[in-house]
Scaffold this motif. Structure first.
Motif, PDB file in Angstrom:
ATOM      1  N   GLN B 222       0.834  -1.207   0.000  1.00  0.00           N
ATOM      2  CA  GLN B 222       0.000   0.000   0.000  1.00  0.00           C
ATOM      3  C   GLN B 222       0.865   1.252   0.000  1.00  0.00           C
ATOM      4  OE1 GLN B 222      -2.423  -0.694   3.417  1.00  0.00           O
ATOM      5  NE2 GLN B 222      -3.944  -1.903   2.276  1.00  0.00           N
ATOM      6  N   TYR B 223       1.917   1.232   0.800  1.00  0.00           N
ATOM      7  CA  TYR B 223       2.797   2.403   0.854  1.00  0.00           C
ATOM      8  C   TYR B 223       3.536   2.562  -0.472  1.00  0.00           C
ATOM      9  CZ  TYR B 223       2.010   2.684   5.887  1.00  0.00           C
ATOM     10  OH  TYR B 223       1.447   2.822   7.116  1.00  0.00           O
ATOM     11  N   PHE B 224       4.019   1.449  -0.990  1.00  0.00           N
ATOM     12  CA  PHE B 224       4.807   1.508  -2.226  1.00  0.00           C
ATOM     13  C   PHE B 224       3.966   2.061  -3.373  1.00  0.00           C
ATOM     14  CE2 PHE B 224       6.456  -0.253  -6.164  1.00  0.00           C
ATOM     15  CZ  PHE B 224       7.803   0.037  -6.070  1.00  0.00           C
ATOM     16  N   ASP B 225       2.683   1.644  -3.405  1.00  0.00           N
ATOM     17  CA  ASP B 225       1.817   2.091  -4.490  1.00  0.00           C
ATOM     18  C   ASP B 225       1.637   3.599  -4.518  1.00  0.00           C
ATOM     19  OD1 ASP B 225       1.481  -0.324  -5.624  1.00  0.00           O
ATOM     20  OD2 ASP B 225      -0.474  -0.773  -4.711  1.00  0.00           O
ATOM     21  N   LYS B 226       1.880   4.245  -3.387  1.00  0.00           N
ATOM     22  CA  LYS B 226       1.750   5.707  -3.345  1.00  0.00           C
ATOM     23  C   LYS B 226       3.041   6.404  -3.722  1.00  0.00           C
ATOM     24  CE  LYS B 226      -1.511   5.514   0.498  1.00  0.00           C
ATOM     25  NZ  LYS B 226      -1.424   5.490   1.965  1.00  0.00           N
ATOM     26  N   SER B 227       4.101   5.633  -3.932  1.00  0.00           N
ATOM     27  CA  SER B 227       5.403   6.267  -4.117  1.00  0.00           C
ATOM     28  C   SER B 227       5.690   6.527  -5.594  1.00  0.00           C
ATOM     29  CB  SER B 227       6.501   5.370  -3.550  1.00  0.00           C
ATOM     30  OG  SER B 227       6.735   4.299  -4.444  1.00  0.00           O
ATOM     31  N   VAL B 228       6.697   7.342  -5.824  1.00  0.00           N
ATOM     32  CA  VAL B 228       7.094   7.636  -7.207  1.00  0.00           C
ATOM     33  C   VAL B 228       7.684   6.397  -7.869  1.00  0.00           C
ATOM     34  CG1 VAL B 228       7.457  10.088  -6.869  1.00  0.00           C
ATOM     35  CG2 VAL B 228       9.321   8.502  -6.389  1.00  0.00           C
ATOM     36  N   HIS B 229       8.148   5.454  -7.067  1.00  0.00           N
ATOM     37  CA  HIS B 229       8.712   4.231  -7.650  1.00  0.00           C
ATOM     38  C   HIS B 229       7.662   3.423  -8.409  1.00  0.00           C
ATOM     39  CE1 HIS B 229      12.393   4.041  -4.757  1.00  0.00           C
ATOM     40  NE2 HIS B 229      12.723   4.583  -5.912  1.00  0.00           N
ATOM     41  N   ARG B 230       6.397   3.537  -7.948  1.00  0.00           N
ATOM     42  CA  ARG B 230       5.330   2.724  -8.515  1.00  0.00           C
ATOM     43  C   ARG B 230       5.250   2.872 -10.035  1.00  0.00           C
ATOM     44  NH1 ARG B 230       1.816  -1.583  -8.076  1.00  0.00           N
ATOM     45  NH2 ARG B 230       2.804  -1.888 -10.092  1.00  0.00           N
ATOM     46  N   SER B 231       5.303   4.120 -10.504  1.00  0.00           N
ATOM     47  CA  SER B 231       5.119   4.345 -11.944  1.00  0.00           C
ATOM     48  C   SER B 231       6.284   3.788 -12.758  1.00  0.00           C
ATOM     49  CB  SER B 231       4.972   5.842 -12.202  1.00  0.00           C
ATOM     50  OG  SER B 231       6.133   6.486 -11.705  1.00  0.00           O
ATOM     51  N   LYS B 232       7.402   3.528 -12.093  1.00  0.00           N
ATOM     52  CA  LYS B 232       8.581   3.021 -12.820  1.00  0.00           C
ATOM     53  C   LYS B 232       8.550   1.501 -12.948  1.00  0.00           C
ATOM     54  CE  LYS B 232      10.495   7.133 -12.638  1.00  0.00           C
ATOM     55  NZ  LYS B 232      10.292   8.004 -13.814  1.00  0.00           N
ATOM     56  N   THR B 233       7.658   0.844 -12.191  1.00  0.00           N
ATOM     57  CA  THR B 233       7.786  -0.608 -12.090  1.00  0.00           C
ATOM     58  C   THR B 233       7.353  -1.343 -13.341  1.00  0.00           C
ATOM     59  OG1 THR B 233       5.633  -0.640 -11.065  1.00  0.00           O
ATOM     60  CG2 THR B 233       7.534  -0.756  -9.600  1.00  0.00           C
TER      61      THR B 233
END
Lengths: 337, 395, 153
Positions: B222-233
């Motif tokens: 849940q936390y990761f999905d809110k991060s800028v990293h999410r769009s890079k995955t």
């Protein structure tokens, strides 16, 4: 005259007799012991107020004394350190009486003293078990195992003291009853007899003084009176009280971990049992038990030693042996049983 | 004579189990008997002839083997599916019927469909005759044995060469936290199939990694999905969770990851690097504070002070700290500052107790000093009194 | 002369004796005070761990469907008031000991740290925990809610 003054005069009148010349500071050790016993009784009674002798409650109740009861930590600390000091002083007394060969012609009182020694050992052992923490439980367990090695009487002692093989079935209650119920009476009566005999037979006169006085057991009077000794004893008692207080504040005894029946804790033996452990390591437990028993019986026979230098030599050897065994016991106590 | 005894035993066995029809095959094929009788098929009444054909009722060699075959690798999936994909047949057993359909979507199934007979088929994992439920501890597909079963092919470099797959993944898995947890008997510890799928097992797509890990690591996802990293995955160069934590050999996350992993993409001097530094500092500081608070409590307990009230406060602080550790995946400094602040506040409270503890110790000391002061005075008076007494007597 | 000296000494001893007696009396009084302080029962009464029972809330503090986090013997515990009765569960997640939160809407416990979820009876629903939340006994006695340890666990 104020009542206080009256009391003083009364005491002085009672104690005005001069003490024999050979009676020195060493003779205070017996009185010192008496004071420590009184202190143990007082602090022990206070601890009884909050202690609960059941396996489910004992540990928590000691914790309660330590954490919640006002000055509970101090009372327990005094009782704890008082016990240690009592044993030190008792050993001192034993050694003193032996090396002054003061047991001569006082065979009965020597024997009573030895019984007292045994009784104090029983006090120390049962008292150490009462907090019923890891240490207590596994120590009780270890001694139980050792007792099973004792020939003939071992099983009977186990039934009598442990209430059977299992530690869970009332062993703690028995230890408690021995500690606060049976042993105090037993020791109280023995102490009374001990003091009565001291009073009746008089203080022992060492040979250099024999014949110089007016009769048997009399040496030339010194300038000190028994009142002097009383005052010296009071001094000692006050210092002892302060010392115990200091120990209790600086080294407050803590409570061990609560019992974990599936995790045997390495047995930590109190220092006064180190020589026994050392002996067990040196020989086997079976032989060790025999030797301790024989050694103790030997102590009863000490008054038969008529030759002074032999007694002193044997005593020195015994003290040396016990010291060596103590060191051995200390070094090996963590190892396998 | 011996054959008669065996036959008698076999008949006895069959009488015991629910097998209705006579199964004489295992009288001669005794090497298979134990495997078969232990399998899930035996009590369900599935016998040799259901897969192999032939006549189970006779002991005559010819008659028994008339029309019997050994199914080939090419036939096996279809053969198993003839029952296991039939909802009507499976209904009484409460078994799923989607395994074959799933299999066809898997890496194994696709290769099989393309005619690759080296591709894993049903019997490679489930065995031919000793087919057991995965809940049976001795089953080849029991969670404790699954990695070993996969390793039979996936650790074989000869077999894996054509596919370009590495052969150390099972060993790596065992060294990681998941393998360790599994070995320690954690019933919810993941095995190969937990991430790769059971019958539809396949290589994970980079965009799926976060979802797969997130089925258990819910908060982190849940936390990761809110991060800028999410769009890079979704790109191959940043593979979600695996980018930092690795894949099969996943080790317990340490703060050293900040140096060893973050810096691979974010060089020193960038704002992302500074943020990483900041997060690390926040977390390690609060961890130290909690550790110190724990030490204070232990010290207090050692001096016979009651600290049970502070223990529950420490649980609370620990909760905030662990929450912060999960929340760092958002890469939101403000949020982490808030969480660590809460933990830090409690830790500071407890460490502050060290002061009141010292006060209590000081009170004990003061009391002791007073008692000694009194004792010294009394001892002096006592000595003087004794002196006077002696002088009076000597006169 | 000697008589005079003897008298002085005697007076001196008398004074010192009074002083000594008084001081010792004072000390005894102090010890007595300490003993009384020890004997007076402290604020927290002793409760045996096995027979421990603790009043944790009044019934109106926990309306139907709600929960309340309380301390039972220093340990955080959730007390739920559900249709089927009172339920008491340890509030510490069996994964890493975080304090779980009661989610009224969903009727589940959620762990804030790693997202583990438990149902109202403590069973694991999702996430990393493997064991259920330990249960305690909760009873309503005259509108007061009491907790006690469970004998069977």
């Amino acid at each position: 005259m104020t009542p206080l003054r009256k009391l003083q005069e009364l005491i002085q009148a009672e104690f005005r007799h001069p003490v024999p010349a050979h009676v020195g500071r060493w003779h205070l050790v017996g009185g010192w012991l008496l004071f420590l016993v009184a202190l143990q009784i007082l602090s022990g009674i206070l601890l009884m107020i909050y202690y609960r002798p059941s396996p489910d409650e004992a540990y928590e109740s000691v914790r309660y004394v330590m954490n919640d009861v006002r000055l509970g930590w101090l009372v327990r600390g005094m009782h704890y350190w008082g016990a240690h000091l009592l044993i030190v002083v008792l050993l001192l007394h034993l050694v003193r009486v032996y090396f002054f060969t003061a047991y001569r012609e006082r065979e009965l009182n020597w024997a009573i003293g030895l019984l007292l020694f045994l009784g104090v050992g029983a006090f120390a052992f049962t008292g150490m078990l009462l907090p019923w923490d890891q240490q207590a439980y596994w120590n009780a367990d270890a001694v139980r195992n050792a007792l099973e090695h004792v020939p003939m009487v071992g099983k009977i002692i186990l039934e009598l003291l442990w209430g059977g093989h299992e530690l869970e079935t009332g062993a703690l209650l028995r230890f408690y009853i021995f500690h606060v119920g049976l042993l105090p009476w037993l020791l109280g009566m023995l102490i009374a007899a001990h003091l009565y005999l001291v009073n009746r037979q008089g203080l022992y006169t060492p040979s250099p003084f024999q014949g110089e006085g007016q009769g048997e057991g009399q040496s030339p009077a010194s300038s000190r009176t028994y009142y002097d000794m009383l005052l010296e004893g009071l001094f000692l008692a006050l210092v002892t009280f302060g010392g115990l207080l200091t120990l209790a504040v600086l080294f407050t005894p803590t409570l061990g971990e609560s019992i974990d029946l599936l995790r045997p804790s390495p047995v930590q033996v109190s220092w006064y049992f180190w020589p026994v452990v050392g002996l067990f390591r040196l020989v086997s437990v079976e032989l060790g038990v025999w030797l301790v028993g024989l050694g103790f019986v030997g102590l009863f026979l000490v008054p038969l030693l008529r030759v002074r230098w032999m007694a002193l030599g044997l005593g020195a050897l015994a003290v040396l042996g016990v010291l060596v065994l103590t060191v051995l016991g200390y070094l090996t106590q963590g190892g396998p049983r | 004579m011996r054959a008669l005894v065996i036959a008698g035993l076999a008949l006895f066995w069959i009488g015991q189990s629910n097998v209705a029809q006579t199964n004489n095959c295992i009288v001669c094929h005794s090497e298979i008997r134990v495997d078969y009788l232990e399998s899930a098929h035996a009590p369900a009444g599935v016998t040799c002839v259901d897969c192999h054909g032939g006549d189970p009722a006779t002991l005559d060699y010819r008659a028994a083997h008339a029309g019997s075959t050994t199914p080939t690798r090419a036939q096996i999936p279809q053969l198993c599916a003839s029952c296991h994909a039939d909802p009507v047949k499976m209904k009484p057993y409460g078994l799923r019927t989607d395994q074959y359909a799933e299999y066809l979507t898997s890496g194994h199934g696709k290769a099989f469909a393309a005619g690759d007979l080296n591709a894993a088929i049903c019997t490679d994992c489930h065995t031919s005759h000793r087919v057991m439920s995965r809940f049976e501890p001795r089953s080849s597909v029991h969670p404790q044995h699954l990695a070993q079963t996969c390793a039979r092919c996936h650790a074989d470099s000869e077999l894996m060469k054509p596919y370009g797959l590495s052969t150390d993944i099972v060993d790596n898995f065992r060294q990681g936290v998941h393998g360790t947890a599994l070995q320690n008997g954690n019933p919810r510890a993941p095995t190969c199939a937990t991430c790769h799928g059971l019958h539809g097992s396949t290589l994970l797509q980079p965009e799926d990694i976060v979802t797969v890990c997130g089925t258990c690591h819910i908060a982190e996802r849940q936390y990761f999905d809110k991060s800028v990293h999410r769009s890079k995955t979704n790109s191959a160069e940043f593979q979600g969770c695996a980018a930092c934590h690795g894949d099969h050999r996943i080790l317990s996350a340490q703060s050293s990851l900040f140096e060893s992993v973050c810096t691979q993409c974010h060089s020193n001097g960038t704002s992302a690097h500074a943020l990483g530094e900041k997060l690390k500092t926040l977390l390690t500081e609060v961890q130290r504070a909690l550790h110190e608070a724990e030490l204070v409590l232990q010290q207090a307990e050692g001096m016979a002070f009651d600290v049970s009230g502070y223990r529950s406060r420490l649980h609370e602080a620990q909760t905030h700290f662990l929450q912060a550790r999960a929340a760092q995946h958002v890469l939101d400094e403000a949020q982490l500052v808030e969480l660590t602040r809460r933990a830090q506040a409690i830790a500071n409270d407890i460490r502050g107790e060290a002061h009141s503890l010292q006060t209590a110790v000081q009170i004990r000391w003061l009391g002791l000093t007073l008692v000694w002061g009194y004792l010294v005075l009394v001892l002096i008076v006592l000595s003087l009194y004794r002196q006077a007494y002696r002088r009076e007597r000597s006169l | 002369m000697k008589e005079h000296e003897r008298e002085t000494i005697s007076d001196r001893r008398g004074f010192l004796g009074k002083l000594l007696g008084g001081a010792l009396g004072l000390g005894l009084l102090g010890v007595l005070g300490a003993v009384v302080a020890y004997i007076l029962p402290p604020h927290r009464r002793f409760v045996a761990p096995v027979r421990r029972r603790q009043r944790v809330a009044h019934a109106r503090e926990i309306p139907l469907g709600k929960g309340k986090q309380v301390l039972f013997g220093g340990e955080p515990v959730w007390v739920l008031h559900l249709r089927e009765g009172l339920i008491a569960l340890s509030a510490r997640c069996t994964h890493q000991g975080c304090l779980v939160q009661w989610d009224e809407q969903r009727g589940t416990f959620a762990c804030p740290c790693h997202g583990g979820r438990f149902d109202a009876h403590g069973n694991v629903l999702a996430g990393l925990p493997t064991r259920p939340l330990p249960q305690l006994r909760a009873e309503m006695i005259q509108d007061e809610i009491y907790l006690a340890p469970r004998e069977d666990r």
